[in-house]
Design an enzyme around this catalytic site. Sequence first.
Site, PDB file in Angstrom:
ATOM      1  NE  ARG A  76      -3.219   2.587   2.643  1.00  0.00           N
ATOM      2  CZ  ARG A  76      -3.268   3.371   3.706  1.00  0.00           C
ATOM      3  NH1 ARG A  76      -2.773   2.967   4.859  1.00  0.00           N
ATOM      4  NH2 ARG A  76      -3.806   4.555   3.640  1.00  0.00           N
ATOM      5  CG  HIS A 120      -1.088   8.906   3.801  1.00  0.00           C
ATOM      6  ND1 HIS A 120      -1.250   7.568   4.064  1.00  0.00           N
ATOM      7  CD2 HIS A 120      -0.642   9.438   4.970  1.00  0.00           C
ATOM      8  CE1 HIS A 120      -0.898   7.300   5.316  1.00  0.00           C
ATOM      9  NE2 HIS A 120      -0.517   8.428   5.881  1.00  0.00           N
ATOM     10  CD  GLU A 165      -4.628   7.344   9.989  1.00  0.00           C
ATOM     11  OE1 GLU A 165      -4.220   8.357  10.570  1.00  0.00           O
ATOM     12  OE2 GLU A 165      -4.074   6.237  10.077  1.00  0.00           O
ATOM     13  CG  ASN A 291      -5.177   3.258   8.587  1.00  0.00           C
ATOM     14  OD1 ASN A 291      -5.305   2.289   7.833  1.00  0.00           O
ATOM     15  ND2 ASN A 291      -4.788   4.438   8.166  1.00  0.00           N
ATOM     16  CE1 TYR A 293       0.041   2.500  13.620  1.00  0.00           C
ATOM     17  CE2 TYR A 293      -1.985   3.475  12.768  1.00  0.00           C
ATOM     18  CZ  TYR A 293      -0.689   3.027  12.571  1.00  0.00           C
ATOM     19  OH  TYR A 293      -0.131   3.091  11.326  1.00  0.00           O
ATOM     20  CD  GLU A 350      -1.618   3.819   8.218  1.00  0.00           C
ATOM     21  OE1 GLU A 350      -1.366   4.197   9.381  1.00  0.00           O
ATOM     22  OE2 GLU A 350      -1.780   4.592   7.266  1.00  0.00           O
TER      23      GLU A 350
HETATM   24  O1  IFM Z   1       2.650   7.448  10.305  1.00  0.00           O
HETATM   25  C1  IFM Z   1       1.271   7.453  10.482  1.00  0.00           C
HETATM   26  C2  IFM Z   1       0.555   7.281   9.165  1.00  0.00           C
HETATM   27  O2  IFM Z   1       0.917   8.256   8.255  1.00  0.00           O
HETATM   28  C3  IFM Z   1      -0.937   7.367   9.379  1.00  0.00           C
HETATM   29  N1  IFM Z   1      -1.379   6.476  10.418  1.00  0.00           N
HETATM   30  C4  IFM Z   1      -0.652   6.490  11.662  1.00  0.00           C
HETATM   31  C5  IFM Z   1       0.840   6.346  11.404  1.00  0.00           C
HETATM   32  C6  IFM Z   1       1.601   6.357  12.740  1.00  0.00           C
HETATM   33  O3  IFM Z   1       1.414   7.554  13.398  1.00  0.00           O
END
Ligand code: IFM
Length: 443
Positions: A76, A120, A165, A291, A293, A350
């Site tokens: 990606r 992005h 995002e 995405n 985290y 992500e």
């Molecule tokens: O680096 C970023 C990415 O550009 C978008 N999602 C979160 C990642 C980590 O912060």
Amino acid sequence: MTRRFPEGFLWGAATASYQIEGAVAEDGRSESVWDRFCRIPGRVLNGDTGDVACDHYHRWRDDIRIMEDLGLSAYRFSVAWPRVVPQGRGPVNQAGLDFYDRLVDGLLEAGIEPFLTLFHWDLPQCLEDEGGWRVRGTAHAFADYAAAVESRLGDRVRHWLTLNEPWVVAHLGHRTGQHAPGLVGSGAELDVVHHQLLGHGLASQALRAGHSGHEVGIALNLEPRIPRSDHPLDRDAAALEEGLMNRWFLDPLFSGRYPDDLLAIAGWPASAVTEGDLEIIGRPPDSIGLNYYRTEVVGHPGLRDCDRPPPLQDPAAEVTEMGWPVTPEGLGAMLRMLEGYGARAVYVTENGAAYPDTIRGGDRVEDEDRRSYLERHLVEAAKAIDDGVPLRGYFAWTLLDNFEWGFGYSRRFGLVHVDHATQRRTPKASAYWYRDVIARNAV
Ligand code: IFM
């Protein structure tokens, strides 16, 4: 316990143009909002910029070789709008598209499926000067840009993601000012979300009008919000934040309306939405990129700790170098939520973590904490598949240590270590582990 992934599951890594390409003034690329933002003193740690980044613009062949060595079946990346349409709208710069043309061919030759993200965060600065995402015109310019990229690459690229995002652009770019364009308390966040979603809808139409067989989606950062305690004020605060983060995007995308309960609280005037917008936005995407985290704990700001029942969860139990809690079960929760919305195909577009890696000399980079982070999230992904979530692929964030926005080069998320002085690439221990996961199709 070994968990196997379905046959044909895609294993990838993700990157973004401004974070890796460099070459910011080559082949007709114009200035982006991030080029401008990086030059404002104090905005990016150590005054770092994306001017050189990972020099991927020149080293892309080597980087594809690394992907091949890892056994990736998908990659990606994002296209830089200022390379392709330097004036934001109007003439298309074929020299800018040449780069992505070569990249796509290189990937396909290596048997790696390209997943292309159109935006992005590197908006052409000239569009920002006209109001950026605060104005509707940017949504239309985005659709034209999407059509230009599609007409050149649509014969080979099947997987498209419009935006990455949009919450981040709205919230960090227009409220806290931590990201470009760096506006603090602009009050425009919800307009910015709406115009991005409109851009998504219009660009999706443009992509579907091109070559047939495209899968068109969007990548969202979705996160659970856990109340700090059982106190009703904490519960309400968490529900509101979660709503603004998740439902505010998913409801219009899947059912063509913003959530009524949140509209009332947000005080956003319905007049910002022009007739027909929500029909354009609300044609459900073919795929959703998640995405993921972290999960955050939220407390009501007016409530004192001594007035709360005991905490439901310790927010500081385990954190990454970003200070983000490590909460793998939240990935499963978000995947199940997407299934509940009726998502047809889901990708984790992500997932990854920054840690201070240990370089042991020679070619060894030890990053057991990253390996463990990835493994625990993959287990949750596998469980979600067992529960019926149509998860089709997983992209680790990220291939290379790169420009981490306001943190500059100080945070390393890569599977591959990059020495930013020499551009030497060294796969970390987690990369070799990921290679084995891919080879076994199991974790
Ligand atoms: O680096 C970023 C990415 O550009 C978008 N999602 C979160 C990642 C980590 O912060």
